[in-house]
Design an enzyme around this catalytic site. Sequence first.
Site, PDB file in Angstrom:
ATOM      1  N   CYS A  45       0.838  -1.207   0.000  1.00  0.00           N
ATOM      2  CA  CYS A  45       0.000   0.000   0.000  1.00  0.00           C
ATOM      3  C   CYS A  45       0.874   1.259   0.000  1.00  0.00           C
ATOM      4  CB  CYS A  45      -0.966  -0.069   1.184  1.00  0.00           C
ATOM      5  SG  CYS A  45      -2.293   1.128   1.053  1.00  0.00           S
ATOM      6  N   HIS A  59      -3.677  -5.201   0.939  1.00  0.00           N
ATOM      7  CA  HIS A  59      -3.008  -5.693   2.155  1.00  0.00           C
ATOM      8  C   HIS A  59      -3.014  -7.226   2.200  1.00  0.00           C
ATOM      9  CE1 HIS A  59      -2.409  -1.865   4.255  1.00  0.00           C
ATOM     10  NE2 HIS A  59      -3.455  -1.481   3.537  1.00  0.00           N
ATOM     11  N   GLU A  66      -1.575  -9.000   4.358  1.00  0.00           N
ATOM     12  CA  GLU A  66      -1.502  -9.440   5.766  1.00  0.00           C
ATOM     13  C   GLU A  66      -2.882  -9.527   6.421  1.00  0.00           C
ATOM     14  OE1 GLU A  66      -0.847  -6.522   4.508  1.00  0.00           O
ATOM     15  OE2 GLU A  66      -0.789  -4.872   5.943  1.00  0.00           O
TER      16      GLU A  66
END
Length: 516
Positions: free
Chosen positions: A83, A179, A181
């Site tokens: 990002c 993202h 994660e």
Amino acid sequence: MKNNNCIIIIDFNSQYTMLIFKILRKLKVYCEIYDCNNISVNKIYNINPNGIILSGSSHSVLNNGPMLSNKILNINIPILGICYGMQLIVKILGGNVENIINCREFGLSRIVIKNYSKLTNNIYDRVSNNGFEFLDVWMSHNDVVTKIPDGFTVIAGNDKCKNAIIADEKNKIYGLQFHPEVSHTKCGISLIKRFIFNICNCIPDWNINNINNTIISSINNLVKNNDKVILGLSGGIDSLVTAIIINSIIGKRLICIFIDNGLLRLDEYKLVTLVSKNFNLNTIFINAKNRFFYALSNIDDAEEKRKIIGKIFIDIFLEQSTNFSNVKWLAQGTIYSDIIESKNKIKSHHNVGGLPSNITLKLLEPIKKLFKDEVRKLGLKMNIPYNILYRYPFPGPGLAIRIIGKVNANLCKLLRLADNIFIEELKNSNFYYRIDQAFTVLLPIKSVGIIGDCRRYDLVLSLRAINTSDFMTAKWVKIPYNLLHKISNRILNEINEISRVVYDISDKPPSTIEWE
Ligand code: XMP
């Protein structure tokens, strides 16, 4: 702690940085987080990581967001920008980032793979009838990359976000607008694994044996032949694990000090005596209750209490160190979350930053890169009994921060008894191990009650029980009503000075776990 086979995460103040960290540690890859303002090319050379992850951020590269030295992009170490991290790479290397209202995205998005990349090859969620591969990803961005730098290829995108994955395969620099994660990005872990194992060539060796060996060799390197080490034993597992590991290397040259400050849980002295004996620790027991109560007698501010208590601890350690020759080290059971939480400046708690600047002892903090679950695994390896390893954490300032307002010996006695009833009942009902931390708090208010035919006006006590994986966020536990009822009945019947029991139903955030 470790100079190779590791990943560093450069944090640009992202809410998700800890998630990346935990995923990597779960994948058994050693990693460290560095603040974006506190990292340099030289530092990176010294660490010599296999790869670098640039986190997201709440800032914008278009609006004075934190920068990164462009030299870091030229050091021939694989980089994954997430990002904001990707937008920074683009900006530094001469691409364009813009704020286009129609391109903002918050939530799930579907992107299509357009070109080959080592990062994404064979990773997808869905294939369309005509053979296109799609990924379902979690977006959270205002700005968008509108022109990629020279040397980069667009790997995936969609109409809103044309450059959702970009790659400079030759220099092993990758950017993800989404993202990976966050669990909503279904293939997120696969992409992270591909980066760390196939592009950075990390080996998943961060296991308990390796952790143990790394810690032992770091202590061996630091503590020289005749050096003595002073360590404050608190009854908690962090200081105990630290003590046992140092003891295994330097034996009686480790001097453990257990200070009874009057702010401890019930029977703590007995427990520490037993554990010290079982693990052959050289422990001095000091009764300093009066000294602590005297210093705290007029203090009701929590931060002040913490500072006073921390200072007396250190004063006693330093006084004791003069009774021995060659004491060079003060060992502390600091762990990684202590450091991270202290950086956030939410509370001045833990061992971090509380030492006087003129202290001559050097700090030995062998487990400071570990999380609680890793400390516990290490403790299991050292044969520390399960019931000690999985005791609830107890804060250094002890009951002083669980008595809101001024502290005295009598209030501590009441709180200790109430706390013990709560814990006893959790154990009796087999609830103890289903909760990560539970305790009682004495409130600075009185409330009307009735005993027999008599009115009473006495103290209010709150029960607190939370579940958490890392103590950085936590949810209050839904203890069954009948158990809560049993606990409150016992407390109200067995402790005269408490007239009311309440249950704390606050998550962290926005509340913290402790009340003060
Ligand atoms: P908070 O209240 O910050 O607590 O949500 C997170 C974890 O840290 C413990 N804690 C402390 N531990 N000294 C300590 O050693 C302190 O001053 C302190 N304050 C909080 C708390 O019990 C929880 O496990």
